[in-house]
Enzyme design. Structure first.
Site, PDB file in Angstrom:
ATOM      1  N   SER A  26     -21.822  40.162 -41.318  1.00  0.00           N
ATOM      2  CA  SER A  26     -22.534  40.417 -39.600  1.00  0.00           C
ATOM      3  C   SER A  26     -21.930  39.302 -38.839  1.00  0.00           C
ATOM      4  O   SER A  26     -21.433  39.531 -37.888  1.00  0.00           O
ATOM      5  CB  SER A  26     -24.117  40.544 -40.024  1.00  0.00           C
ATOM      6  OG  SER A  26     -24.118  41.893 -40.410  1.00  0.00           O
ATOM      7  N   ARG A 225     -20.578  20.089 -18.703  1.00  0.00           N
ATOM      8  CA  ARG A 225     -19.488  19.388 -17.338  1.00  0.00           C
ATOM      9  C   ARG A 225     -19.449  18.139 -17.548  1.00  0.00           C
ATOM     10  O   ARG A 225     -20.557  17.381 -18.040  1.00  0.00           O
ATOM     11  CB  ARG A 225     -19.758  20.086 -16.205  1.00  0.00           C
ATOM     12  CG  ARG A 225     -19.052  21.544 -16.245  1.00  0.00           C
ATOM     13  CD  ARG A 225     -19.958  21.829 -14.734  1.00  0.00           C
ATOM     14  NE  ARG A 225     -19.056  21.591 -13.644  1.00  0.00           N
ATOM     15  CZ  ARG A 225     -18.965  22.239 -12.271  1.00  0.00           C
ATOM     16  NH1 ARG A 225     -19.806  22.873 -12.304  1.00  0.00           N
ATOM     17  NH2 ARG A 225     -18.216  21.652 -11.374  1.00  0.00           N
ATOM     18  N   HIS A 226     -18.077  17.305 -17.181  1.00  0.00           N
ATOM     19  CA  HIS A 226     -18.037  16.079 -16.811  1.00  0.00           C
ATOM     20  C   HIS A 226     -19.439  15.835 -15.802  1.00  0.00           C
ATOM     21  O   HIS A 226     -19.614  16.418 -14.836  1.00  0.00           O
ATOM     22  CB  HIS A 226     -16.752  15.955 -16.072  1.00  0.00           C
ATOM     23  CG  HIS A 226     -16.885  16.703 -14.595  1.00  0.00           C
ATOM     24  ND1 HIS A 226     -17.425  16.392 -13.403  1.00  0.00           N
ATOM     25  CD2 HIS A 226     -15.652  17.684 -14.588  1.00  0.00           C
ATOM     26  CE1 HIS A 226     -16.822  17.537 -13.047  1.00  0.00           C
ATOM     27  NE2 HIS A 226     -15.651  18.302 -13.542  1.00  0.00           N
ATOM     28  N   ASN A 232     -16.144  17.151  -6.293  1.00  0.00           N
ATOM     29  CA  ASN A 232     -17.433  17.099  -5.870  1.00  0.00           C
ATOM     30  C   ASN A 232     -17.863  17.374  -4.871  1.00  0.00           C
ATOM     31  O   ASN A 232     -18.334  18.119  -4.277  1.00  0.00           O
ATOM     32  CB  ASN A 232     -18.226  17.195  -7.711  1.00  0.00           C
ATOM     33  CG  ASN A 232     -17.640  17.295  -8.449  1.00  0.00           C
ATOM     34  OD1 ASN A 232     -17.869  17.413  -9.611  1.00  0.00           O
ATOM     35  ND2 ASN A 232     -16.609  18.838  -8.618  1.00  0.00           N
ATOM     36  N   GLY A 238      -9.757  20.411  -8.493  1.00  0.00           N
ATOM     37  CA  GLY A 238      -9.183  19.275  -9.612  1.00  0.00           C
ATOM     38  C   GLY A 238      -8.886  18.486  -9.446  1.00  0.00           C
ATOM     39  O   GLY A 238     -10.085  17.520  -9.233  1.00  0.00           O
ATOM     40  N   ARG A 276     -12.680  12.065 -15.612  1.00  0.00           N
ATOM     41  CA  ARG A 276     -14.032  12.495 -15.287  1.00  0.00           C
ATOM     42  C   ARG A 276     -14.453  12.712 -16.519  1.00  0.00           C
ATOM     43  O   ARG A 276     -15.876  12.611 -16.767  1.00  0.00           O
ATOM     44  CB  ARG A 276     -14.351  13.382 -14.018  1.00  0.00           C
ATOM     45  CG  ARG A 276     -13.581  14.715 -13.963  1.00  0.00           C
ATOM     46  CD  ARG A 276     -13.541  15.550 -12.866  1.00  0.00           C
ATOM     47  NE  ARG A 276     -12.834  16.794 -12.708  1.00  0.00           N
ATOM     48  CZ  ARG A 276     -11.411  17.064 -12.285  1.00  0.00           C
ATOM     49  NH1 ARG A 276     -10.835  15.717 -12.377  1.00  0.00           N
ATOM     50  NH2 ARG A 276     -11.130  17.685 -12.491  1.00  0.00           N
ATOM     51  N   GLU A 296      -9.354  20.933 -17.007  1.00  0.00           N
ATOM     52  CA  GLU A 296      -9.011  21.980 -15.676  1.00  0.00           C
ATOM     53  C   GLU A 296      -8.198  22.608 -16.127  1.00  0.00           C
ATOM     54  O   GLU A 296      -6.564  22.101 -15.688  1.00  0.00           O
ATOM     55  CB  GLU A 296      -9.789  20.819 -14.476  1.00  0.00           C
ATOM     56  CG  GLU A 296     -10.343  22.461 -13.678  1.00  0.00           C
ATOM     57  CD  GLU A 296     -11.404  22.718 -14.215  1.00  0.00           C
ATOM     58  OE1 GLU A 296     -10.995  23.835 -15.039  1.00  0.00           O
ATOM     59  OE2 GLU A 296     -12.479  23.382 -13.395  1.00  0.00           O
ATOM     60  N   HIS A 361     -14.701  20.788 -18.114  1.00  0.00           N
ATOM     61  CA  HIS A 361     -14.568  21.476 -16.869  1.00  0.00           C
ATOM     62  C   HIS A 361     -14.928  22.469 -16.448  1.00  0.00           C
ATOM     63  O   HIS A 361     -15.193  23.281 -17.814  1.00  0.00           O
ATOM     64  CB  HIS A 361     -13.259  21.090 -16.207  1.00  0.00           C
ATOM     65  CG  HIS A 361     -12.687  20.254 -16.406  1.00  0.00           C
ATOM     66  ND1 HIS A 361     -12.383  19.482 -15.469  1.00  0.00           N
ATOM     67  CD2 HIS A 361     -11.808  19.380 -17.313  1.00  0.00           C
ATOM     68  CE1 HIS A 361     -12.077  17.344 -15.705  1.00  0.00           C
ATOM     69  NE2 HIS A 361     -11.369  17.891 -17.320  1.00  0.00           N
TER      70      HIS A 361
END
Length: 426
Positions: A26, A225-226, A232, A238, A276, A296, A361
């Site tokens: 399964s 995530r970083h 940010n 990017g 990062r 990313e 990312h």
């Protein structure tokens, strides 16, 4: 970029699982579905046990005794219902790969399925999981007794005993696949040895390639995530910016969060090539590997812009991405589909490994998470994957268990809902 679309070739394959209980059938079946669906190939699992449970929800081992004629009748009816639904799915929902998940331990049962498939011009492909590794079998029994719908609410030790008796009943009639004229893959002790016979199409070869990378040993995957980055903070996408102060604090606290979840298990950490992610993993006391494939999503000419700037400069592109975010490709950049294609080697390597942590990312994590959780393509680019959160995934026979561990460190929200401009939340 490569494209995976087999509907136009009018290929329909029935993957017929074969093997005794507690051999990981399964789990293997669900993995095949996840993999093919992730590659945009229509795949669906038809678990005969689910059909049988409609009539017999919690059978004892005696139900599966070869001398139990009523049990045999009900099991055959369940198999017929599953196959009927599979053919209906092929006909009305443009299905490409249907997986018949059952024991199918006798030649007579397999020949019956074979005849039904050939009458419908569906290509039969058998996948047998053969195992005599007692440790592995015991691990599967322990998993089944706590997760199988057959034993819900039952005493775990009694469930394990009954399940062992069920296995013994199947062992009495089990006939391994040996026919040279059949298309099949035989997995011996789940990957220790693989026997391949008469693979006849490209899609079958893709399934074989995937199966050769599988194991079903208990393991976990951790995703993060970083930490919060300088980009940010200002809403830019990017780039290759450094972490913010709060992002650096997350990196310092991450070893404690990971230790709480991982314990003393061995672990390898994978990062992208961007600063990062490497800064986030800086303090983790584990072996680390860097993968370009984990970078990313490439935003092309929009790299380094905010969503508001993209909306103002390229309004048609902004609207087109909202309309079909999975397929939309940034000018000079990538789409989510492109990311999935370049992540395929990562998925293959993940399936070969045991405990892995990935620091990467937002878009990449969405694609990896969608693979393990079988999230539809149109939904995966809109999943929220917050900063400063450790995600633990534990694949099981009947699904993947998820635990989220949030660090007590504030971060901006980079999540943008469909149809909305980005709002930076501090």
């Amino acid at each position: 970029m490569a494209s995976y679309s087999f509907q136009a070739e009018n290929i329909q394959i029935c993957v017929i699982m074969v093997g005794l209980p507690a051999r990981g059938k399964s789990l293997i079946a669900q993995k095949i579905v996840r993999y093919l669906t992730w590659l945009s190939i229509r795949a669906k699992c038809f678990n005969v046990g689910n059909y049988r449970r409609l009539e017999t929800a919690h059978p004892t081992a005696e139900f599966f005794d070869v001398n139990n004629s009523e049990g045999e009748r009900l099991r055959k009816l369940a198999a017929e219902a599953a196959i009927r639904d599979m053919f209906r799915w092929f006909d009305h929902e443009q299905g490409v790969v249907g997986i018949l998940d059952a024991t199918n331990t006798t030649k007579s049962r397999r020949n019956w399925i074979l005849d039904l498939c050939r009458k419908r011009n569906v290509e039969p492909m058998f996948v047998e999981s053969w195992c005599d590794d007692e440790d592995l079998i015991m691990q599967n029994i322990m998993d089944v007794k706590t997760t199988s719908p057959d034993y819900v609410g039952q005493d775990p030790e009694k469930a394990a005993l009954d399940f062992r008796n069920r296995i013994r009943n199947y062992e009495k009639v089990y006939e391994t696949i040996s026919e040279r004229d059949l298309t099949y893959v035989k997995l011996i002790n789940v990957g220790s040895q693989v026997i391949i016979n008469r693979i006849q199409s490209y899609l079958e070869s893709r399934i074989v390639y995937y199966l050769m990378n599988l194991h079903i040993k208990p393991r976990c995957i951790w995703l993060s995530r970083h930490g919060e980055s300088a980009f940010n903070l200002v809403g830019k996408i990017g780039g290759d910016s450094d972490l913010s102060e709060r992002g650096r604090e997350y990196a310092r606290q991450l070893p404690r969060l990971v230790k709480m979840s991982v314990g003393d298990r061995p672990l390898t950490v994978w990062t992208s090539t961007l600063k990062r992610t490497q800064q986030t993993a800086k303090y983790l006391p584990y072996r680390q590997l860097t993968w370009k494939a984990l970078d990313e999503l490439d935003a092309g000419q929009c790299d380094g812009l905010t969503y508001e700037e993209i909306e103002n400069r390229y309004p048609d592109d902004f609207a087109a991405r909202d309309e079909n975010k999975y397929e939309y490709r940034y000018p000079g950049g990538e789409s989510y589909r492109d990311v999935v294609v370049r992540l395929e080697p990562i998925i293959m390597e993940l399936e070969r490994q045991e405990n892995i942590m990935i620091v990467t990312h937002q878009a990449v994590l969405r694609c990896i998470y969608a693979y393990f959780m079988n999230v539809p393509q149109d939904q995966s680019p809109w999943m929220e994957v917050p900063l400063h959160t450790l995600i633990q995934l534990e694949p099981k026979a009947y699904g993947t268990e998820v635990i989220r561990i949030k660090a007590d460190i504030p971060a901006v929200s980079t999540y943008r809902e469909k149809g909305q401009s980005a709002k930076i939340k501090k």
